[in-house]
Design a protein around this motif. Sequence first.
Motif, PDB file in Angstrom:
ATOM      1  N   GLY A   1       0.663  -1.241  -0.081  1.00 20.43           N
ATOM      2  CA  GLY A   1      -0.034   0.113  -0.064  1.00 20.43           C
ATOM      3  C   GLY A   1       0.868   1.130   0.079  1.00 20.43           C
TER       4      GLY A   1
ATOM      5  N   ASP B   1       9.430   3.322   7.662  1.00 21.24           N
ATOM      6  CA  ASP B   1       8.961   2.238   7.821  1.00 21.24           C
ATOM      7  C   ASP B   1      10.056   1.596   9.238  1.00 21.24           C
ATOM      8  OD1 ASP B   1       8.369  -0.712   8.261  1.00 21.24           O
ATOM      9  OD2 ASP B   1       7.690  -0.393   6.452  1.00 21.24           O
TER      10      ASP B   1
ATOM     11  N   HIS C   1       4.275  -7.427   4.677  1.00 23.22           N
ATOM     12  CA  HIS C   1       3.863  -9.101   4.625  1.00 23.22           C
ATOM     13  C   HIS C   1       4.190  -9.878   3.482  1.00 23.22           C
ATOM     14  CE1 HIS C   1       1.934  -9.377   8.291  1.00 23.22           C
ATOM     15  NE2 HIS C   1       0.715  -8.370   8.283  1.00 23.22           N
TER      16      HIS C   1
ATOM     17  N   ASN D   1      -1.422 -14.882  -7.184  1.00 22.85           N
ATOM     18  CA  ASN D   1      -2.667 -14.180  -7.542  1.00 22.85           C
ATOM     19  C   ASN D   1      -2.230 -12.870  -7.694  1.00 22.85           C
ATOM     20  OD1 ASN D   1      -2.273 -13.494  -4.937  1.00 22.85           O
ATOM     21  ND2 ASN D   1      -4.129 -14.304  -4.080  1.00 22.85           N
TER      22      ASN D   1
ATOM     23  N   ASP E   1      -4.272  -2.745   4.323  1.00 17.91           N
ATOM     24  CA  ASP E   1      -4.659  -3.885   5.446  1.00 17.91           C
ATOM     25  C   ASP E   1      -5.078  -3.033   6.638  1.00 17.91           C
ATOM     26  OD1 ASP E   1      -4.267  -5.762   3.575  1.00 17.91           O
ATOM     27  OD2 ASP E   1      -3.046  -6.841   5.080  1.00 17.91           O
TER      28      ASP E   1
ATOM     29  N   GLN F   1      -5.766  -7.698   0.542  1.00 15.26           N
ATOM     30  CA  GLN F   1      -5.035  -8.693  -0.455  1.00 15.26           C
ATOM     31  C   GLN F   1      -3.967  -7.634  -0.864  1.00 15.26           C
ATOM     32  OE1 GLN F   1      -5.423 -12.178  -2.233  1.00 15.26           O
ATOM     33  NE2 GLN F   1      -5.774 -12.015   0.163  1.00 15.26           N
ATOM     34  N   ILE F   2      -2.890  -7.944  -1.446  1.00 15.80           N
ATOM     35  CA  ILE F   2      -1.958  -7.148  -2.070  1.00 15.80           C
ATOM     36  C   ILE F   2      -2.618  -6.288  -3.271  1.00 15.80           C
ATOM     37  CG2 ILE F   2       0.145  -6.985  -3.419  1.00 15.80           C
ATOM     38  CD1 ILE F   2       0.576  -9.981  -2.536  1.00 15.80           C
TER      39      ILE F   2
HETATM   40  C1  FAD Z   1       1.198 -15.238   5.417  1.00 13.98           C
HETATM   41  C2  FAD Z   1       0.549 -14.320   4.517  1.00 13.98           C
HETATM   42  C3  FAD Z   1       0.109 -14.565   3.153  1.00 13.98           C
HETATM   43  C4  FAD Z   1      -0.419 -13.718   2.352  1.00 13.98           C
HETATM   44  N1  FAD Z   1      -0.470 -14.201   0.868  1.00 13.98           N
HETATM   45  C5  FAD Z   1      -1.085 -13.295   0.183  1.00 13.98           C
HETATM   46  C6  FAD Z   1      -1.278 -13.756  -1.223  1.00 13.98           C
HETATM   47  O1  FAD Z   1      -0.821 -14.789  -1.648  1.00 13.98           O
HETATM   48  N2  FAD Z   1      -1.560 -12.775  -2.195  1.00 13.98           N
HETATM   49  C7  FAD Z   1      -2.444 -11.633  -1.655  1.00 13.98           C
HETATM   50  O2  FAD Z   1      -2.804 -10.665  -2.404  1.00 13.98           O
HETATM   51  N3  FAD Z   1      -2.159 -11.350  -0.490  1.00 13.98           N
HETATM   52  C8  FAD Z   1      -1.482 -12.040   0.452  1.00 13.98           C
HETATM   53  N4  FAD Z   1      -1.391 -11.783   1.751  1.00 13.98           N
HETATM   54  C9  FAD Z   1      -2.015 -10.443   2.249  1.00 13.98           C
HETATM   55  C10 FAD Z   1      -1.127  -9.295   1.753  1.00 13.98           C
HETATM   56  O3  FAD Z   1       0.139  -9.669   2.206  1.00 13.98           O
HETATM   57  C11 FAD Z   1      -1.544  -7.939   2.566  1.00 13.98           C
HETATM   58  O4  FAD Z   1      -2.992  -7.733   2.047  1.00 13.98           O
HETATM   59  C12 FAD Z   1      -0.484  -6.684   2.036  1.00 13.98           C
HETATM   60  O5  FAD Z   1       0.760  -6.941   2.386  1.00 13.98           O
HETATM   61  C13 FAD Z   1      -1.190  -5.452   2.808  1.00 13.98           C
HETATM   62  O6  FAD Z   1       0.096  -4.347   2.393  1.00 13.98           O
HETATM   63  P1  FAD Z   1      -0.125  -2.991   3.301  1.00 13.98           P
HETATM   64  O7  FAD Z   1       0.841  -2.407   2.635  1.00 13.98           O
HETATM   65  O8  FAD Z   1      -1.371  -2.692   3.748  1.00 13.98           O
HETATM   66  O9  FAD Z   1       0.534  -3.635   4.651  1.00 13.98           O
HETATM   67  P2  FAD Z   1       1.756  -4.683   5.071  1.00 13.98           P
HETATM   68  O10 FAD Z   1       2.247  -5.488   4.186  1.00 13.98           O
HETATM   69  O11 FAD Z   1       1.509  -5.198   6.566  1.00 13.98           O
HETATM   70  O12 FAD Z   1       3.051  -3.422   5.402  1.00 13.98           O
HETATM   71  C14 FAD Z   1       2.974  -2.504   6.418  1.00 13.98           C
HETATM   72  C15 FAD Z   1       4.217  -1.989   6.547  1.00 13.98           C
HETATM   73  O13 FAD Z   1       4.097  -0.964   7.596  1.00 13.98           O
HETATM   74  C16 FAD Z   1       5.265  -1.167   8.599  1.00 13.98           C
HETATM   75  N5  FAD Z   1       5.017  -0.733   9.910  1.00 13.98           N
HETATM   76  C17 FAD Z   1       4.232  -1.206  10.793  1.00 13.98           C
HETATM   77  N6  FAD Z   1       3.766  -0.434  11.734  1.00 13.98           N
HETATM   78  C18 FAD Z   1       4.669   0.681  11.432  1.00 13.98           C
HETATM   79  C19 FAD Z   1       4.587   2.179  12.338  1.00 13.98           C
HETATM   80  N7  FAD Z   1       4.289   2.228  13.369  1.00 13.98           N
HETATM   81  N8  FAD Z   1       5.291   3.131  11.501  1.00 13.98           N
HETATM   82  C20 FAD Z   1       5.859   2.880  10.312  1.00 13.98           C
HETATM   83  N9  FAD Z   1       5.680   1.519   9.681  1.00 13.98           N
HETATM   84  C21 FAD Z   1       5.197   0.471  10.211  1.00 13.98           C
HETATM   85  C22 FAD Z   1       5.587  -2.529   8.366  1.00 13.98           C
HETATM   86  O14 FAD Z   1       6.887  -2.858   8.891  1.00 13.98           O
HETATM   87  C23 FAD Z   1       5.330  -3.010   6.992  1.00 13.98           C
HETATM   88  O15 FAD Z   1       6.466  -2.870   6.136  1.00 13.98           O
HETATM   89  C24 FAD Z   1      -0.861 -12.606   2.619  1.00 13.98           C
HETATM   90  C25 FAD Z   1      -0.722 -12.125   4.033  1.00 13.98           C
HETATM   91  C26 FAD Z   1      -0.021 -13.014   4.914  1.00 13.98           C
HETATM   92  C27 FAD Z   1       0.187 -12.494   6.323  1.00 13.98           C
END
Ligand code: FAD
Length: 422
Positions: A133, A152, A159, A168, A394, A402-403
């Motif tokens: 995101g 970060d 994740h 996917n 998320d 999802q991603i």
């Molecule tokens: C085991 C697993 C398998 C998955 N497999 C899939 C898949 O196959 N396909 C799919 O589409 N989705 C999958 N997902 C879901 C997908 O990974 C997430 O929906 C996606 O990563 C969300 O992205 P995001 O950027 O919102 O958050 P995240 O990926 O959670 O990234 C958040 C970032 O914020 C940072 N952070 C945390 N707290 C702070 C803070 N206080 N200040 C600054 N930075 C901070 C973290 O270090 C991290 O780098 C999976 C998830 C898991 C857990």
Amino acid sequence: MREINSSDFEREVLQGGKVILDFYSTECPPCEALASKFEDLARLYGNDIKFMKIYRQGNRELAEKLGVKSSPTLLFYDNGKEVAERLSGGIKKSEIIVGLDKMLSRERVTEIKSRIKPSVSEFDVIILGAGPGGLTAGLYLCQSKINTVLIDISLPGGHVSTTHEVSNYPGFIEPLPGYLLSHNMSEQTKLCGTVYKVAVDITNVDLIKKEVVIDEFETVKAKKIIIATGTSPNLTGAPGEKELKGNGISYCATCDAKYYNDKDVVVIGGGNSAVEESEYITRFVKSLTMVHQFDKLTANKQAQEKALRNPKIKVLFENEPRSFKREGDKIITEIENVKTHKTEKLVSDGVFIFIGFKPNLGMIKDTLKLDQWGYIKTNEDMQTSVPGVYAVGDVISKKYRQITTAVADGTIAAMAIAKELD
Ligand SMILES: Cc1cc2nc3c(=O)[nH]c(=O)nc-3n(C[C@H](O)[C@H](O)[C@H](O)COP(=O)(O)OP(=O)(O)OC[C@H]3O[C@@H](n4cnc5c(N)ncnc54)[C@H](O)[C@@H]3O)c2cc1C
């Protein structure tokens, strides 16, 4: 700061007094994340401790002899002896300071710290969190020539970087290792020119003033903030879990399954991540016992069927963990049947817990409107209840995480901000 090679090691390091040595590599994002912190600290501690760098690939024999297996790795020497814990991976400034302070007297440390000058930098947009995101928002903002900083607490990737395989994400015919997808996303955003401040401690966040303080002394200001901090795994809360975290209990299959070759493991959970990660874990283990609180798995149909066909996976339905205990090499998981209340002890070599996630809000949750589960409420432009503050991925209140949905949110927030700042 000096660059040395293995022939200088004896003279410069072992006989060099107080030395911090950085084994680095090229094309290594965590090494890049460390570089500016190492330089800052060299300016501060450089009169008392020698700051040295050594290229790991070019000095492979020495690295192997010293047991240095990854880049970057920091070693702290005083009179030829290692005096502090080695650091590697996403190294924080505060962790290096702990090592450096160990080498000096308390008075000298106080004197050095009194010389730290707080700094202030200004950007158009601060993005908190460099998962899919945040990285996507960073890319779109950067391509709109908006001065953006990504902050970060860990290395970029979120994740995805610890997901073993992503099948996917559109555009890739073959499944892609998660670390590769997150690496590509991060490099694309960085190459565009977004500033990265990663593996930092976040000391304060003021959403109203749009200020973030990192590593205690560095204030970053902006006109807008995007929160993209994602989620963290839920804990079962059963006794013994906290004590065994990282020492028999894991929340990451990609990180730890490889340590359980031909062993027996227990998995707590039965939703999508529990089932998908269990499938991966069975590449390594001899047996996997899944403990699930309901009478059927709650993962998607296809994943469920695959797991139930897997001869290594056995599912204990309607059971919950009550405690975790280490006995020698084994982990004892006490489970209770939620219907009969009969308890049972499962003996395994390790436990993986996949029972859902909670939003990473920390010090910002009191300022924002949240839904009943604690996720941030946003409008269709990803704006939160605080003017100028957006949230994506998320961490926001939504149905599907999802991603693809995180990158979509990042896109929307960035485009909305670009329009506003125009
Ligand atoms: C085991 C697993 C398998 C998955 N497999 C899939 C898949 O196959 N396909 C799919 O589409 N989705 C999958 N997902 C879901 C997908 O990974 C997430 O929906 C996606 O990563 C969300 O992205 P995001 O950027 O919102 O958050 P995240 O990926 O959670 O990234 C958040 C970032 O914020 C940072 N952070 C945390 N707290 C702070 C803070 N206080 N200040 C600054 N930075 C901070 C973290 O270090 C991290 O780098 C999976 C998830 C898991 C857990």
